[in-house]
Design a protein around this motif. Structure first.
Motif, mmCIF file in Angstrom:
data_model
loop_
_atom_site.group_PDB
_atom_site.id
_atom_site.type_symbol
_atom_site.label_atom_id
_atom_site.label_comp_id
_atom_site.label_asym_id
_atom_site.label_seq_id
_atom_site.Cartn_x
_atom_site.Cartn_y
_atom_site.Cartn_z
ATOM 1 N N TYR A 175 0.815 -1.207 0.000
ATOM 2 C CA TYR A 175 0.000 0.000 0.000
ATOM 3 C C TYR A 175 0.857 1.270 0.000
ATOM 4 C CZ TYR A 175 -4.470 -2.356 0.466
ATOM 5 O OH TYR A 175 -5.597 -3.103 0.216
ATOM 6 N N GLU A 176 1.948 1.219 0.707
ATOM 7 C CA GLU A 176 2.901 2.325 0.741
ATOM 8 C C GLU A 176 4.148 1.802 1.429
ATOM 9 O OE1 GLU A 176 1.816 5.625 3.238
ATOM 10 O OE2 GLU A 176 0.612 4.349 4.547
ATOM 11 N N MET A 194 7.707 3.893 -1.450
ATOM 12 C CA MET A 194 6.428 4.032 -2.153
ATOM 13 C C MET A 194 5.477 4.976 -1.413
ATOM 14 S SD MET A 194 3.524 1.149 -3.044
ATOM 15 C CE MET A 194 4.308 0.430 -4.483
ATOM 16 N N ARG A 217 1.550 6.444 -0.809
ATOM 17 C CA ARG A 217 0.214 5.842 -0.809
ATOM 18 C C ARG A 217 -0.501 6.077 -2.144
ATOM 19 N NH1 ARG A 217 -3.505 3.436 2.364
ATOM 20 N NH2 ARG A 217 -1.932 3.201 3.978
ATOM 21 N N GLY A 263 -0.063 3.105 -4.480
ATOM 22 C CA GLY A 263 -0.546 1.796 -4.060
ATOM 23 C C GLY A 263 -2.055 1.683 -4.179
ATOM 24 N N PRO A 264 -2.608 0.505 -3.919
ATOM 25 C CA PRO A 264 -1.872 -0.721 -3.634
ATOM 26 C C PRO A 264 -1.341 -1.371 -4.905
ATOM 27 C CG PRO A 264 -4.222 -1.156 -3.569
ATOM 28 C CD PRO A 264 -4.073 0.327 -3.808
ATOM 29 N N ALA A 265 -0.183 -2.030 -4.798
ATOM 30 C CA ALA A 265 0.439 -2.695 -5.940
ATOM 31 C C ALA A 265 0.674 -4.160 -5.596
ATOM 32 C CB ALA A 265 1.765 -2.025 -6.279
#
Length: 341
Positions: free
Chosen positions: A7-8, A48, A50, A53-55
Motif C-alpha cells: 500500500y505504501e 512508495m 500511498r 498503491g496498492p500494488a
C-alpha cells in the motif's frame, strides 16, 4: 485467492483478490509452489507513496500448470515450471538475440508472483518446464533461475568476464553473491567482493570470491586498488543501484575496463563525461537481465550439483509471513526470504 499487496512504504498486506483466470489462448494458469522476496522489492518498500498503491508484488516463482489456453503447446496441466521475471514470446527479433526484456510482443513485462496463483501471458515463450518434482531439494536453487542467478550471470556476461579477468563485485545481497558465483563460473582469475555483512561475504567466499573488502568510499577503493597492483579490476559488477555504488565502481575499475550494472538504478544522472568514463576508455554495460536467455544454460549446473545458488535463501515463510519477511530483509536480518504459499 490470496496475494501480496504493497500500500505504501512499510505497509505490505496479504489480502484476498479475484482468482487468476485464463484470458487469452496463449495464457497459462499456474498454481505457485515457491516464490520469494527480491532485493529490488525493497526499493518501493522504503519509498512508495500511498498514491502509488496498492500494488501487487512478486516477480519470481515456480509453480504447477493448472490450465492452459488453446494455443499453448510447450507446457501442459501438471507440469512444474519456472517463470523468468519478464514475460516474453521467445520468438521475436529481440528474443532471438537474447534480449527477452525488450520482447516486441510482451505488453506487460513484469507481474505479481507473491500469491497463490498467477496468469502467465505468452506461456509458450515464458515458462520453462522443470525436470523435478515440486518437493525436490533443488527447488530453492531452481527458483534463482527466475531472477537473481540470471541477473548476476547477466552482469558477468555483459561485462565480458573470462579467465583473464579481474573482477570487483559491489554489493553482498543475493544478486551480488550470484555475480560472484557467475564470475567464478566464467573463470575470473580474481574476484573481489565489496560487502559489509560477514555472513554474506563468507557465502561469497564459498561461491568463489578471492578477496573481501568491507570498507566503503575512498578507503574501500584504495583497498581494492592495493589488491590489484594499483590498477583496479578489468570488470566491476555493480549489484546495488545507488549513486555511492556507482561512484565506487568508477573508483575501482581499471582503465579500459567495464562497469556492468544490474542493480536497479535509484538515480537518473551519473557521471559519464571526460573526467569519468571517457578519459580512461571505460565502458558502461548491464541493464535488466534477460534471464529467459540463460535458463537452459544454467539449469544443468544446478541439476548436477556443480553450483548451489539456493544457498542465498536463509529464511523460509508462507504467505502470512511475507510482510515480516520484507521487514527482515530491509533490516538486514535476512538475506533472501523463500516463500512457500
Amino acid at each position: 485467492m490470496r496475494a501480496t499487496l504493497m500500500y505504501e512504504a512499510g505497509d505490505v498486506r496479504i489480502e484476498n483478490v479475484p482468482d487468476s483466470v485464463i484470458k487469452h489462448p496463449t495464457d497459462a494458469l499456474v498454481r505457485i509452489t515457491a516464490s520469494c522476496i527480491c532485493g529490488s522489492d525493497l526499493w518501493p518498500y522504503g519509498s512508495m507513496t500511498r498514491a502509488d498503491g496498492p500494488a501487487r508484488m512478486g516477480h519470481e516463482f515456480i509453480g504447477i500448470v493448472e490450465d492452459t489456453g488453446s494455443e499453448v503447446t510447450t507446457v501442459k496441466r501438471g507440469d512444474l515450471v519456472v517463470a523468468p521475471f519478464a514475460i516474453s514470446d521467445n520468438t521475436c527479433a529481440f528474443c532471438r538475440e537474447g534480449l527477452h526484456t525488450s520482447c516486441s510482443h510482451a505488453q506487460a513485462n513484469f507481474w505479481d508472483g507473491q500469491a497463490e496463483a498467477v496468469r502467465v501471458p505468452l506461456a509458450d515463450g515464458t515458462l520453462v518446464k522443470l525436470p523435478v518434482a515440486a518437493d525436490s531439494a533443488l527447488i530453492p536453487s531452481l527458483l534463482t533461475l527466475s531472477d537473481v542467478l540470471g541477473t548476476g550471470y547477466h552482469a558477468a556476461v555483459a561485462g565480458q568476464v573470462n579467465e583473464r579477468t579481474r573482477v570487483t563485485v559491489i554489493g553482498d545481497g543475493a544478486v551480488g553473491l550470484m555475480a560472484v558465483l557467475s564470475a567464478k563460473r566464467l573463470g575470473a582469475e580474481q574476484i573481489v567482493l565489496m560487502g559489509r555483512h560477514q555472513g554474506r561475504t563468507d557465502l561469497g567466499l564459498e561461491f568463489g570470491a578471492t578477496d573481501v573488502v568491507s570498507a566503503r568510499g575512498e578507503e574501500g577503493i584504495e583497498q581494492v586498488r592495493e589488491l590489484t597492483g594499483g590498477h583496479g579490476t578489468h570488470v566491476v559488477l555493480e549489484a546495488v543501484g545507488n549513486m555511492p555504488a556507482y561512484q565506487q565502481a568508477l573508483g575501482v575499475v581499471r582503465p579500459g575496463g567495464v562497469i556492468s550494472r544490474v542493480g536497479v538504478p535509484q538515480y537518473e544522472e551519473a557521471p559519464i563525461g571526460f573526467g569519468s568514463l571517457f578519459r580512461h576508455n571505460l565502458r558502461l554495460a548491464g541493464g535488466p537481465a534477460p534471464v529467459r536467455a540463460y535458463i537452459e544454460e544454467l539449469m544443468p549446473d544446478i541439476l548436477n550439483g556443480t553450483i548451489e545458488p539456493g544457498k542465498v535463501f536463509d529464511a523460509t515463510t508462507n504467505l502470512d509471513g511475507v510482510p515480516a519477511g520484507y521487514q527482515d530483509m530491509a533490516d538486514r536480518k535476512s538475506l533472501k526470504v523463500l516463500v512457500n504459499p
